[in-house]
Design a protein around this motif. Sequence first.
Motif, short mmCIF file in Angstrom:
data_model
loop_
_atom_site.label_atom_id
_atom_site.label_comp_id
_atom_site.label_asym_id
_atom_site.label_seq_id
_atom_site.Cartn_x
_atom_site.Cartn_y
_atom_site.Cartn_z
N GLY A 69 -43.88 -11.41 2.66
CA GLY A 69 -43.29 -10.55 3.69
C GLY A 69 -41.78 -10.61 3.69
N GLY A 70 -41.18 -9.60 4.32
CA GLY A 70 -39.73 -9.53 4.41
C GLY A 70 -39.16 -8.45 3.54
N ASN A 71 -37.91 -8.59 3.15
CA ASN A 71 -37.22 -7.62 2.31
C ASN A 71 -37.96 -7.45 0.99
N PRO A 72 -38.52 -6.26 0.70
CA PRO A 72 -39.28 -6.08 -0.54
C PRO A 72 -38.45 -6.31 -1.79
N GLN A 141 -29.12 -15.08 5.35
CA GLN A 141 -28.35 -14.64 4.19
C GLN A 141 -28.87 -15.15 2.86
N TYR A 142 -29.37 -16.38 2.86
CA TYR A 142 -29.69 -17.01 1.58
C TYR A 142 -31.08 -17.64 1.55
N LEU A 143 -31.58 -17.79 0.33
CA LEU A 143 -32.85 -18.47 0.08
C LEU A 143 -32.62 -19.43 -1.08
N GLU A 170 -30.43 -10.26 0.86
CA GLU A 170 -30.30 -8.81 0.98
C GLU A 170 -30.48 -8.11 -0.36
N THR A 171 -29.84 -8.66 -1.40
CA THR A 171 -29.88 -8.01 -2.72
C THR A 171 -30.99 -8.55 -3.61
N GLY A 172 -31.47 -9.76 -3.31
CA GLY A 172 -32.49 -10.38 -4.15
C GLY A 172 -31.93 -11.02 -5.40
#
Length: 256
Positions: A69-72, A141-143, A170-172
């Motif tokens: 889940g989350g930002n695809p 912001q980060y992972l 955000e950008t992956g």
Amino acid sequence: MLLFKKCMAKLNCNIVLAIIALVFVAACSQQEPKPFTYSNYTFTETKLPIANDSSRSCSFTASIPILAGGNPVLVDSVNAFIAQQFFGKNSNNESLQQMVKAEADSFYQNYLRDFEEFNQADFPLTYQYDLKLHVAFHNDQYLTLKNENYDYMGGAHGNYSTLYYVFNRETGKQVRLAELYPDTLKLTAIAQQLFYMQKSIDTTTEINDQGYWFEKNKFSLNSNFGLLKDTLVFMFNPYEITSYAEGQTEIKIPLK
């Protein structure tokens, strides 16, 4: 006629209210993205080519996160990264679970080839592979992914390492150190001070004369960094800057 005008006025009012409601719902949906979710998948398997003979065994364990889940963009990017980085495959072809099982089978087939050769001399042969990849930290912001792995395929000792991977949520995309802290010279100076204190380095003597292998006899940071809750951590793995016997070297820099 008056009744008609009243009906039209009421209808127009309802239309306006409906439009406002749709705009409000759309705005809320943009402000409240799907929550970030992931699951941990673990696979473990031990095989004995000769029944009940544990001196000849092949063990494989892998634990990986699977983003859902989350930002695809982030989900697709990180899952594809795991597929390519650890299994050398395209994530579109098969699931990460299938890749783990295929890797376990490949590891065992390699073991069997070596077993067939060494077993003739009644030589004990034990292979072991452990992959522990997990989400070490994430915020808006980060992972940060942390990979702890170990493998043993004969010899005096096994090999182990710890690797970090930081992604922009955000950008992956993977984050470079300069994106987090542009002043890399200052950051290196801070890290050097912490390293010298941690290792009791004599500043009057060349660093490589004290058991280290830094290029040009000068302390430097590597690209193996992880962003945690309140710390920026750098990890030097065995054989990277000093002997295997010295183990890993971890430098923790408080974000403050």
